[in-house]
Scaffold this motif. Sequence first.
Motif, PDB file in Angstrom:
ATOM      1  N   THR A  26       1.004  -1.030   0.243  1.00 22.34           N
ATOM      2  CA  THR A  26      -0.064   0.144  -0.201  1.00 22.34           C
ATOM      3  C   THR A  26       0.932   1.897  -0.008  1.00 22.34           C
ATOM      4  O   THR A  26       0.870   2.262  -0.721  1.00 22.34           O
ATOM      5  N   THR A  27       1.962   1.102   1.193  1.00 28.16           N
ATOM      6  CA  THR A  27       2.592   2.288   0.681  1.00 28.16           C
ATOM      7  C   THR A  27       3.041   2.530  -1.099  1.00 28.16           C
ATOM      8  O   THR A  27       3.441   4.143  -1.104  1.00 28.16           O
ATOM      9  N   THR A  85       1.046   7.619  -6.024  1.00 30.56           N
ATOM     10  CA  THR A  85      -0.005   8.623  -6.416  1.00 30.56           C
ATOM     11  C   THR A  85       0.271   9.849  -5.441  1.00 30.56           C
ATOM     12  O   THR A  85      -0.798  10.815  -5.595  1.00 30.56           O
ATOM     13  N   LYS A 102       0.561  10.338  -2.149  1.00 32.41           N
ATOM     14  CA  LYS A 102      -0.002  10.458  -0.941  1.00 32.41           C
ATOM     15  C   LYS A 102       1.338  10.608   0.034  1.00 32.41           C
ATOM     16  O   LYS A 102       1.319  11.244   1.151  1.00 32.41           O
ATOM     17  N   SER A 113       1.467  16.977  -6.877  1.00 37.49           N
ATOM     18  CA  SER A 113       0.244  16.690  -5.698  1.00 37.49           C
ATOM     19  C   SER A 113      -0.312  15.244  -6.160  1.00 37.49           C
ATOM     20  O   SER A 113      -0.236  15.366  -7.544  1.00 37.49           O
ATOM     21  N   GLU A 114      -0.844  15.480  -6.152  1.00 42.84           N
ATOM     22  CA  GLU A 114      -1.882  13.733  -6.355  1.00 42.84           C
ATOM     23  C   GLU A 114      -3.057  14.082  -7.103  1.00 42.84           C
ATOM     24  O   GLU A 114      -2.996  13.422  -7.979  1.00 42.84           O
ATOM     25  N   ALA A 115      -3.158  15.524  -6.908  1.00 43.48           N
ATOM     26  CA  ALA A 115      -4.581  15.716  -8.407  1.00 43.48           C
ATOM     27  C   ALA A 115      -3.512  15.949  -9.353  1.00 43.48           C
ATOM     28  O   ALA A 115      -4.376  15.573 -10.833  1.00 43.48           O
ATOM     29  N   ASP A 116      -2.588  16.744 -10.024  1.00 43.75           N
ATOM     30  CA  ASP A 116      -2.082  16.324 -10.889  1.00 43.75           C
ATOM     31  C   ASP A 116      -1.375  15.171 -11.044  1.00 43.75           C
ATOM     32  O   ASP A 116      -1.441  14.917 -12.085  1.00 43.75           O
ATOM     33  N   ALA A 132      -3.057  12.101 -10.180  1.00 34.65           N
ATOM     34  CA  ALA A 132      -4.296  11.865 -10.733  1.00 34.65           C
ATOM     35  C   ALA A 132      -4.584  12.513 -12.599  1.00 34.65           C
ATOM     36  O   ALA A 132      -4.821  11.261 -13.712  1.00 34.65           O
ATOM     37  N   ASN A 133      -3.831  13.508 -12.681  1.00 32.12           N
ATOM     38  CA  ASN A 133      -4.477  13.993 -13.988  1.00 32.12           C
ATOM     39  C   ASN A 133      -3.354  13.830 -15.039  1.00 32.12           C
ATOM     40  O   ASN A 133      -4.056  13.805 -16.632  1.00 32.12           O
ATOM     41  N   ARG A 166      -6.393   5.531  -9.347  1.00 30.78           N
ATOM     42  CA  ARG A 166      -6.096   4.410  -8.189  1.00 30.78           C
ATOM     43  C   ARG A 166      -7.377   4.391  -7.275  1.00 30.78           C
ATOM     44  O   ARG A 166      -8.099   5.186  -7.279  1.00 30.78           O
ATOM     45  N   LYS A 167      -7.497   2.161  -6.832  1.00 29.76           N
ATOM     46  CA  LYS A 167      -8.816   2.398  -6.305  1.00 29.76           C
ATOM     47  C   LYS A 167      -8.532   2.418  -5.039  1.00 29.76           C
ATOM     48  O   LYS A 167      -7.259   1.439  -4.933  1.00 29.76           O
ATOM     49  N   PHE A 168      -9.097   1.869  -4.319  1.00 29.85           N
ATOM     50  CA  PHE A 168      -8.357   1.707  -2.298  1.00 29.85           C
ATOM     51  C   PHE A 168      -8.800   0.546  -2.571  1.00 29.85           C
ATOM     52  O   PHE A 168      -9.936  -0.020  -3.228  1.00 29.85           O
TER      53      PHE A 168
END
Lengths: 644, 388, 250
Positions: free
Chosen positions: C45-46, C52, C54, C75-78, C80-81, C86-88
């Motif tokens: 998970t780490t 991502t 985090k 950043s997380e948003a960047d 992702a874009n 990611r699926k938790f």
Amino acid sequence: MLRHFLTLFIWLGLAGMAVAQDLQPSLQAHAGEIADPSRSSVSVALDDLVASGAPHLSDFLEQWQDKGVWQRDADGVFFYATENGDDLSLRDIDTAQETTAPKSGFSQLKPNGGVRRLIGTALVQFQLTDPDLARRTSAIESIARRPDASQLAPLLKSIDPETDATLKARKIQLANFMSASFAPDTGDRIAAITSMSSDTSIEARAVLNQLLSVKAVVSPDAPKGNIARVLKPGRDLSEADAYARLVDAKLAPPVISPAAMRDALAANIDGGRVGGIPTAQLDTQTMREKAYAALAAQGTVPPLVSQDAKTDAVAAHSFYEVYEEQDPAVTDAARAALDSIETRVGAAQAVDLTLDALSLASIYFLAAIGLAITFGVMGVINMAHGEFIMMGAYTGYVVQQFVPDYTLSIIVALPLAFAVTFAAGVTMERLVIRHLYHRPLETLLATFGISVALQQLAKNIFGTQARPLTSPGWLDGAWVVSDVIQISYIRIAIFVMALMFLALILFVLKRTRLGLEVRAVTQNPGMAASMGINPDRINMLTFGLGSGIAGIAGVAIGLYAKVTSEMGADYIVQSFMTVVVGGVGNVWGTLAGASLIGFLQKGIEWFNPSNTLAAQTYMVLFIILFIQFRPKGIVAQKGRAAAD
Amino acid sequence: MHKTFISQNPSVLWFIALLGLFTLAVTVGSEAFGTGLISTSMVKTLGKTLCLCLIAIAMDVVWGYCGILSLGHFAFFGIGGYAIGMWLMYARTEGIVLSSLSGQAIPSTSQEISDAIGNQIFGVVGSSDFPWLWAFADNLFLQLLMVIVVPGLLALVFGWLAFRSRVTGVYLSILTQAMTLALSLWLFQNDSGLRGNNGLSGLQNIPGFEGSSQADISLAFFLGSALALALGYLLFAWVVSGKMGSVVQGIRDNEARVRFLGYRVEGYKLFIFTLTAVISGIAGALYYPQAGIINPAELAPIASIYLAVWVAIGGRGRLYGAVIGAAFVSLLSSWFTGGGAPAIDLGFYTILWTDWWLVLLGVSFVCVTLFFPKGIGGLFDYLVRKPS
Amino acid sequence: MNNTLLEVSGVSVSFDGFKAINSLSIQIAEPELRAIIGPNGAGKTTFMDIITGKTKPDEGVVIWGERNISLLGMSEADIANAGIGRKFQKPTVFEAQTVRQNLAMALKNPRGPLAVLLHRKTPANAARIEAIAEEIGLSDSLPRIAGELSHGQKQWLEIGMLLAQEPRLLLVDEPAAGMTVEEREKTTDILKRAAQTRAVVVVEHDMEFVRRLNCKVTVLHEGSVLAEGSLDHVTSNPTVIEVYLGRGHA
């Protein structure tokens, strides 16, 4: 006046012959001044009486001061007398022979307040060597209150025979102060001044400041005298101020103020015009000056002082301050001594400030630690925490209504306050908070509802006025280290209490089964539950503990502040900040937060002592900024748990 | 566009219609209209209540929809009030000063007039100079701009700082509370330039309308407040509908997930926080001329908490809930504290509602949080669902 | 591999002295299906947290795409874009909103507040939502509130949201947890189909599930790669048996 002078002259001769014999003749020499004294005339008489060395003079002066001296109208002889109906019990001044006589033949001497003070001053010299310690002490204090050059010599003389060590030290100190101002020899004065440079007492500073008092001088000539400071217009004082000083010193014509100009114009309206200008146009300063100049040209008003004239006048004069004390050596020494004292005072103030901050920090710590525990363990913010503090304080108040002994009542109140608020906390946890876990914002609002209700309830029961929670007598007063450093015993007690609580809480958390379980629940509730710890029970006990501590904090706070229904609200925001700044879930964090906020608040107050509101404002702003940079507080929880 | 969001929120039409009817009824009943069924002071109370409803829906958007429990929105409300109050007080004092100076033989210079106004306004705090804050006080347009700009800017800066460092939840609430506390402490100071604890007063007198009666003025403000509430409702209903609404509610429910979807959560929060702050400022600017006085106590942190209480009692996450909550609790509160409620004699003790109202409010608030988390608005769900 | 999409090399991170990741290096190609297995605390998970954004690693580099962009510091948003979805582990869908709203929020569209505020529904978007719903088998559930879905459906919805983002790399954390056998099969199919055009990294405990994925497997242990290859290859590795599989038999 001349008559007095003559009488004095004649009696002076007689008194000279009667040296060290009886007092009455000396008194008769000044009969006029004694019977009808004025502040100006009596001092001469007193000086002579003292110089004559007549016996029992101090008795006489005391009696005179207390209006116990009567004069026989027939021959002007003075007696000590006490009223006894229509009669007087008389006592001869020299022989102490007692007689009685009707009051009608005598007049009481009633010196006015000013004269009585002068008599007191004269008396002091006798009292300095009085066998009674209390009288000597009061004499010293009376000299200290209004020092006079004439008292220096008797004071110095009285030092050696002094038997009491404390009083002797005081006499030496006072003699020093007086020598600094009054010693005839400059060397003595400087020596006295120099010896004061380690004395931080307000008295010493006052003496030195007195020596360094200045007066402002404005003069067309170059500065002269014992110059303290030369003022340069434009740098040390504004040109307008400089010119105003010239006007005050009648060295320049006064400036016509806009208001004065307006009045002058209004007084000289002629057919709707002033100086040829229609009044309707006089709504600017330029037009008014024009109109005024026209009037001045006619000679009806004094001329306007032009800006150039002002500048020239200011430039043509020197502005400076001279010491009232003429001798530069004395003022230099005084300046040096004062600087040295101020350095010491600064250091002492820093110590005092630290003590103040420490006591404030301990109050915040006490107020916040309960909150920190509940927040840390359960993640809920208890807005009613402040009301638990209030509840504790009112418990103390109620106990004092039943237990009149203040020491005993505090001893009873502390555990009782804990019990009351522990019960309240547990009740609240069971009834409300338990149902709102994992909804922290709802908990915040629900506890706010409780806080509103409790506050109003307290108001309904105890009224809106403040209730006293009186501290025991042994907590009254303050621990005085010096004139600068002092701290009240209550604050020391609160500090000690905070330390005790720190130790107690650390002990409970680190050394007991409950503490172990609490820490387990804090770190991982799920795991703790699987290991047989009942989180429900732990939450309940934790909440009770946190609330109970709030109750005790309430008693402590109530001792030095008033107990009101709103006292909790006064502390709740600071408590939140203490917790947030310190870092959640850690006793040391709360301690750090309380110290930071306490020291910060005192520090800001020190920079801006006149405005505590501003100090609080800046402190809150600082905290907002602080959280930007350390959102988790000073002592942040670490590890994977904190990252989520 | 409007069609879509209104079709998503049929309650918007209902709300606008009811508000229109209510406004009409109050107008017809007002003294200004001539019937006098509703007293002028009642019209003022109702007008103020509409302003409170406006800030309540702003609070609902920021808390109920976006999940930010701001304990600072009443501060923005107060700032709006101060901004308009400065112009009202300046312009009115200017009128008084000019008329008192007009009779004099020598006309006054602009400096003298300004000094006299300053003396009049700031005499109570021992000053007569105009603080820099009042630089635009003589200009209605600029001061109206302040109503929007100052709360907006404060919210923008504060929000940027707070959201950037990811302060959330209870921490954020405390931080907003600290902001409010700092602001009210600052306003309490005499040298803040806003008359310290005296606040600004005489705001009910509108310069330029000295000839109009309070009945007319209060009706005008009532209508203005109703219009502002309607527009605010439409604006917020539009914002929280559609994709924006999805994202904002997503942030409320799971901030991290929204972030991993690629949305910059901070930007959205900042947008909502600032927008609602601006609307709160406007609500305050309409409220305080009707209240007549504003002082720093109005901005105390507790006021913002009460705001949250209204929204919670009314029902979070639905705009009409906030309106119901604000109107219901504030009107009820003035009825109870104003002595309107009859005392209850228990024989051994008489319950005076002025004393017990807050206890009742506090307890009922706890009950709402515990048992009716959807608030009064939640009752509508039952009403709507029953037929189906 | 010349079509490397993600390269993690020499990454370490520690919490309070505990090394969760210890100079870990992994390369993911595009397209590729990769399974990552390992015992509890192996750092799976780490590893995802680091990619991502985090968690910030103490050292090492994470390089992304053709232009070799470093993901660290974004950043997380960047991130992702940039194309990482990611699926938790726990299904995290927006339970208060409908399935359609969930998917609409995830659709690859401008992400700025203004664009979102002025966003209008288009037939093209609606078609994409329908297509994704079809893919994850939730076509009939589009108007339903996500909170009413079953556990498995939530998992699929979350995978659907991932697909809607049109990422180049999908990170899927334990997708099969708590699923019935049929649900697992369906999940496997969805993931395999997705992996035909993009990189999919699946973290999983369940060996059966991994076997069904039939892909390259990376075994993590104590924060670093222990073995890599086909499932049969790694399961025959004696070290792997000892630290991971062996424990169960011991």
